[in-house]
Motif scaffolding. Structure first.
Motif, PDB file in Angstrom:
ATOM      1  N   GLU A  36      10.136  -0.405  -1.219  1.00  0.00           N
ATOM      2  CA  GLU A  36       9.174  -1.610  -0.883  1.00  0.00           C
ATOM      3  C   GLU A  36       8.770  -1.598  -2.618  1.00  0.00           C
ATOM      4  OE1 GLU A  36       8.150  -3.513   1.382  1.00  0.00           O
ATOM      5  OE2 GLU A  36       8.755  -2.401   2.985  1.00  0.00           O
ATOM      6  N   VAL A  37       7.978  -2.685  -2.999  1.00  0.00           N
ATOM      7  CA  VAL A  37       7.562  -2.965  -4.092  1.00  0.00           C
ATOM      8  C   VAL A  37       5.941  -2.994  -4.306  1.00  0.00           C
ATOM      9  CG1 VAL A  37       7.762  -4.657  -6.335  1.00  0.00           C
ATOM     10  CG2 VAL A  37       9.625  -4.268  -4.809  1.00  0.00           C
ATOM     11  N   LEU A  38       5.513  -2.240  -5.411  1.00  0.00           N
ATOM     12  CA  LEU A  38       4.019  -2.184  -5.796  1.00  0.00           C
ATOM     13  C   LEU A  38       3.212  -1.842  -4.358  1.00  0.00           C
ATOM     14  CD1 LEU A  38       4.193  -4.983  -8.317  1.00  0.00           C
ATOM     15  CD2 LEU A  38       4.069  -2.392  -8.859  1.00  0.00           C
ATOM     16  N   SER A  39       2.375  -2.946  -4.147  1.00  0.00           N
ATOM     17  CA  SER A  39       1.219  -2.649  -2.922  1.00  0.00           C
ATOM     18  C   SER A  39       2.163  -2.525  -1.305  1.00  0.00           C
ATOM     19  CB  SER A  39       0.287  -3.731  -2.880  1.00  0.00           C
ATOM     20  OG  SER A  39       0.975  -5.046  -2.362  1.00  0.00           O
ATOM     21  N   GLY A  40       3.381  -2.941  -1.368  1.00  0.00           N
ATOM     22  CA  GLY A  40       4.129  -2.930  -0.351  1.00  0.00           C
ATOM     23  C   GLY A  40       4.448  -1.203   0.156  1.00  0.00           C
ATOM     24  N   VAL A  41       4.484  -0.374  -0.907  1.00  0.00           N
ATOM     25  CA  VAL A  41       4.887   0.957  -0.867  1.00  0.00           C
ATOM     26  C   VAL A  41       3.373   1.691   0.057  1.00  0.00           C
ATOM     27  CG1 VAL A  41       4.956   3.308  -1.836  1.00  0.00           C
ATOM     28  CG2 VAL A  41       6.006   1.276  -2.602  1.00  0.00           C
ATOM     29  N   TRP A  42       2.186   1.183  -0.347  1.00  0.00           N
ATOM     30  CA  TRP A  42       0.859   1.763   0.135  1.00  0.00           C
ATOM     31  C   TRP A  42       0.868   0.996   1.694  1.00  0.00           C
ATOM     32  CZ3 TRP A  42      -1.814   5.784  -0.430  1.00  0.00           C
ATOM     33  CH2 TRP A  42      -2.166   6.287  -1.218  1.00  0.00           C
ATOM     34  N   GLU A  43       1.148  -0.063   1.680  1.00  0.00           N
ATOM     35  CA  GLU A  43       1.111  -0.785   2.984  1.00  0.00           C
ATOM     36  C   GLU A  43       1.850  -0.119   4.129  1.00  0.00           C
ATOM     37  OE1 GLU A  43       2.213  -5.166   4.306  1.00  0.00           O
ATOM     38  OE2 GLU A  43       0.523  -5.053   2.953  1.00  0.00           O
ATOM     39  N   SER A  44       3.411   0.401   3.847  1.00  0.00           N
ATOM     40  CA  SER A  44       3.994   1.257   4.789  1.00  0.00           C
ATOM     41  C   SER A  44       3.481   2.582   5.331  1.00  0.00           C
ATOM     42  CB  SER A  44       5.282   1.609   4.156  1.00  0.00           C
ATOM     43  OG  SER A  44       6.190   0.396   3.589  1.00  0.00           O
ATOM     44  N   LEU A  45       2.453   3.084   4.348  1.00  0.00           N
ATOM     45  CA  LEU A  45       1.936   4.087   4.564  1.00  0.00           C
ATOM     46  C   LEU A  45       0.666   4.000   5.560  1.00  0.00           C
ATOM     47  CD1 LEU A  45       1.683   6.378   1.421  1.00  0.00           C
ATOM     48  CD2 LEU A  45       2.900   7.058   3.510  1.00  0.00           C
ATOM     49  N   LEU A  46      -0.064   2.827   5.136  1.00  0.00           N
ATOM     50  CA  LEU A  46      -1.182   2.343   5.910  1.00  0.00           C
ATOM     51  C   LEU A  46      -0.898   1.981   7.245  1.00  0.00           C
ATOM     52  CD1 LEU A  46      -3.005   0.553   3.238  1.00  0.00           C
ATOM     53  CD2 LEU A  46      -3.794   2.530   4.195  1.00  0.00           C
ATOM     54  N   SER A  47       0.312   1.206   7.398  1.00  0.00           N
ATOM     55  CA  SER A  47       0.574   0.987   8.691  1.00  0.00           C
ATOM     56  C   SER A  47       1.227   1.883   9.760  1.00  0.00           C
ATOM     57  CB  SER A  47       1.520  -0.427   8.420  1.00  0.00           C
ATOM     58  OG  SER A  47       2.763  -0.098   7.912  1.00  0.00           O
ATOM     59  N   GLY A  48       1.643   3.078   8.929  1.00  0.00           N
ATOM     60  CA  GLY A  48       2.271   3.933   9.737  1.00  0.00           C
ATOM     61  C   GLY A  48       3.782   3.988   9.820  1.00  0.00           C
ATOM     62  N   HIS A  49       4.334   2.886   8.878  1.00  0.00           N
ATOM     63  CA  HIS A  49       5.886   2.833   9.008  1.00  0.00           C
ATOM     64  C   HIS A  49       6.386   4.039   8.165  1.00  0.00           C
ATOM     65  CE1 HIS A  49       5.030  -1.403  10.445  1.00  0.00           C
ATOM     66  NE2 HIS A  49       5.354  -0.810  11.343  1.00  0.00           N
ATOM     67  N   ALA A  50       5.682   4.776   7.401  1.00  0.00           N
ATOM     68  CA  ALA A  50       6.303   5.747   6.436  1.00  0.00           C
ATOM     69  C   ALA A  50       5.503   6.894   6.497  1.00  0.00           C
ATOM     70  CB  ALA A  50       6.345   5.398   5.119  1.00  0.00           C
ATOM     71  N   ASP A  51       5.940   8.160   6.233  1.00  0.00           N
ATOM     72  CA  ASP A  51       5.086   9.456   6.263  1.00  0.00           C
ATOM     73  C   ASP A  51       5.108   9.912   4.832  1.00  0.00           C
ATOM     74  OD1 ASP A  51       5.365   9.483   9.474  1.00  0.00           O
ATOM     75  OD2 ASP A  51       7.639   9.823   8.690  1.00  0.00           O
ATOM     76  N   LEU A  52       5.861   9.397   4.069  1.00  0.00           N
ATOM     77  CA  LEU A  52       5.819   9.823   2.563  1.00  0.00           C
ATOM     78  C   LEU A  52       6.312   8.710   1.611  1.00  0.00           C
ATOM     79  CD1 LEU A  52       5.608  12.270   0.420  1.00  0.00           C
ATOM     80  CD2 LEU A  52       8.290  12.549   1.056  1.00  0.00           C
ATOM     81  N   ALA A  53       5.536   8.544   0.640  1.00  0.00           N
ATOM     82  CA  ALA A  53       5.788   7.617  -0.408  1.00  0.00           C
ATOM     83  C   ALA A  53       6.148   8.151  -1.865  1.00  0.00           C
ATOM     84  CB  ALA A  53       4.538   6.602  -0.552  1.00  0.00           C
ATOM     85  N   ILE A  54       7.123   7.647  -2.388  1.00  0.00           N
ATOM     86  CA  ILE A  54       7.819   8.340  -3.713  1.00  0.00           C
ATOM     87  C   ILE A  54       7.434   7.077  -4.817  1.00  0.00           C
ATOM     88  CG2 ILE A  54       9.271   9.437  -5.068  1.00  0.00           C
ATOM     89  CD1 ILE A  54      10.318  10.656  -2.577  1.00  0.00           C
ATOM     90  N   GLY A  55       6.427   7.165  -5.817  1.00  0.00           N
ATOM     91  CA  GLY A  55       6.477   6.097  -6.698  1.00  0.00           C
ATOM     92  C   GLY A  55       5.327   5.215  -6.332  1.00  0.00           C
ATOM     93  N   ALA A  56       4.346   5.477  -5.532  1.00  0.00           N
ATOM     94  CA  ALA A  56       3.087   4.635  -5.282  1.00  0.00           C
ATOM     95  C   ALA A  56       2.304   4.364  -6.241  1.00  0.00           C
ATOM     96  CB  ALA A  56       2.510   5.124  -3.960  1.00  0.00           C
ATOM     97  N   ILE A  57       2.015   3.086  -6.614  1.00  0.00           N
ATOM     98  CA  ILE A  57       1.022   2.721  -7.736  1.00  0.00           C
ATOM     99  C   ILE A  57      -0.245   3.517  -7.392  1.00  0.00           C
ATOM    100  CG2 ILE A  57       2.369   0.551  -8.225  1.00  0.00           C
ATOM    101  CD1 ILE A  57       0.101  -0.823  -6.602  1.00  0.00           C
ATOM    102  N   GLN A  58      -0.927   3.822  -8.798  1.00  0.00           N
ATOM    103  CA  GLN A  58      -2.237   4.416  -8.873  1.00  0.00           C
ATOM    104  C   GLN A  58      -3.221   3.606  -8.127  1.00  0.00           C
ATOM    105  OE1 GLN A  58      -2.787   7.580 -10.020  1.00  0.00           O
ATOM    106  NE2 GLN A  58      -4.947   7.453  -9.414  1.00  0.00           N
ATOM    107  N   SER A  59      -3.055   2.393  -8.370  1.00  0.00           N
ATOM    108  CA  SER A  59      -4.286   1.220  -7.951  1.00  0.00           C
ATOM    109  C   SER A  59      -4.234   1.574  -6.350  1.00  0.00           C
ATOM    110  CB  SER A  59      -3.940  -0.350  -8.521  1.00  0.00           C
ATOM    111  OG  SER A  59      -2.545  -0.527  -8.179  1.00  0.00           O
ATOM    112  N   GLY A  60      -3.153   1.752  -5.625  1.00  0.00           N
ATOM    113  CA  GLY A  60      -3.327   1.884  -4.149  1.00  0.00           C
ATOM    114  C   GLY A  60      -4.140   2.782  -3.615  1.00  0.00           C
ATOM    115  N   LEU A  61      -4.558   3.531  -4.584  1.00  0.00           N
ATOM    116  CA  LEU A  61      -5.588   4.601  -4.019  1.00  0.00           C
ATOM    117  C   LEU A  61      -6.831   3.804  -3.415  1.00  0.00           C
ATOM    118  CD1 LEU A  61      -5.866   7.404  -6.790  1.00  0.00           C
ATOM    119  CD2 LEU A  61      -5.145   7.807  -4.266  1.00  0.00           C
TER     120      LEU A  61
END
Length: 305
Positions: free
Chosen positions: A129-154
């Motif tokens: 994914e790209v930028l906020s899409g990485v966090w979205e994968s975690l938030l939606s439950g489609h991913a368990d681990l993200a590598i390279g998530a942007i800090q602003s996604g906190l």
């Protein structure tokens, strides 16, 4: 239901051993029990499964079709049994890892090879994914681990809670254009006003529900949005626009002269990246990856320029 896994196992053993007696020995059953099971299955299905006219038990066309498809069920049942056993020992059936577009998959290959030596049986599923899409994968439950998530996604993670993070080293990005691009001939450092007169190449944020995020773009600058970092590189090599690229990605093209690095008055601030995971993750596979990702050498390899 007339068809059972036990019946399929019997058919499989008879076919492989070539006789009811041979199959009985493998299954630790008496031959008469197998004969009874096969005849009952034939009666239930109203089809003849074996041609008994010769010395070797030979499947009929109907029997071969049943066994061919039935073996898929046997393999699936065996795989399910193994997954259940692995889950009982703490290994996940599957670990879903989402990478930000800046983390190229080839950098994960040494880690995957190392993990394979654990022989855990856990399936790994990667997505990008790209930028906020990485966090979205975690938030939606489609991913368990993200590598390279942007800090602003906190901020997004705090709204729902349930996530943990660890920082990653920042990559070095450089501003680059093709030799024929108008900016290539201008004296350095380039001003923001000079840059904004030319189209920028940007990788599109893949987030759908979270606010979109962009980097390295100037207000009012024309933009060509592409789907990936490799597409961005290709567009800049073709002279279709300008923009920042990771130094490691641009290096061979700078060396060959296909790209020209240009200093700018405004220095692009490093984008803070991190590793993020669901706090409720307890599986051994997730713990293994987190342990390896905590190694500074591994982090440096993932972020190397």
């Amino acid at each position: 239901m007339n068809l059972t896994l036990e019946a399929l196992q019997i058919l499989d053993a008879i076919d492989r051993k070539g006789s009811f007696a041979g199959a009985a020995g493998e299954l630790n059953r008496v031959p008469s029990a197998l004969t009874y099971s096969v005849r009952k299955l034939e009666d239930d299905l109203d089809v003849l499964l074996f041609d008994r006219s010769g010395h070797r038990a030979k499947l009929t066309a109907a029997g071969l079709e049943l066994l061919t498809e039935g073996r898929h069920l046997l393999h699936a049942a065996d795989a399910l049994e193994q997954r259940v056993k692995r889950t009982a020992t703490g290994w996940e059936v599957e670990l879903r890892i989402v990478l930000d577009n800046v983390i190229t998959f080839d950098k994960m290959i040494p880690l995957i090879a190392e993990f394979d030596r654990q022989e855990s049986g856990t399936r790994l599923r990667f997505s990008v994914e790209v930028l906020s899409g990485v966090w979205e994968s975690l938030l939606s439950g489609h991913a368990d681990l993200a590598i390279g998530a942007i800090q602003s996604g906190l901020e997004a993670s705090r709204m729902t809670g349930g996530f943990r993070t660890m920082p990653m080293p920042s990559s070095i990005w450089i501003f680059a254009v093709a030799p024929a691009h108008p900016l290539a001939a201008l004296p350095e450092p380039l001003t923001a006003d000079q840059i904004k007169r030319h189209r920028a190449i940007a990788v599109g944020d893949t987030g759908r529900s979270l606010p979109s995020y962009s980097t390295g773009l100037l207000s009012g600058q024309a933009t060509l949005t592409v789907p990936s970092l490799s597409a961005k590189l290709a567009a800049q090599l073709a002279g279709l626009g300008c923009g920042h690229l990771p130094r490691a990605l641009a290096a061979p093209h700078l060396a060959s002269g296909a790209l020209v690095e240009k200093r700018t008055q405004e220095i692009r601030a490093p984008i803070a990246k991190q590793i993020a995971w669901r706090a409720d993750g307890r599986g051994k596979c997730l713990k293994w990856f987190l342990n390896r990702l905590a190694d500074p050498a591994v982090l440096a390899m993932l972020s190397e320029d």
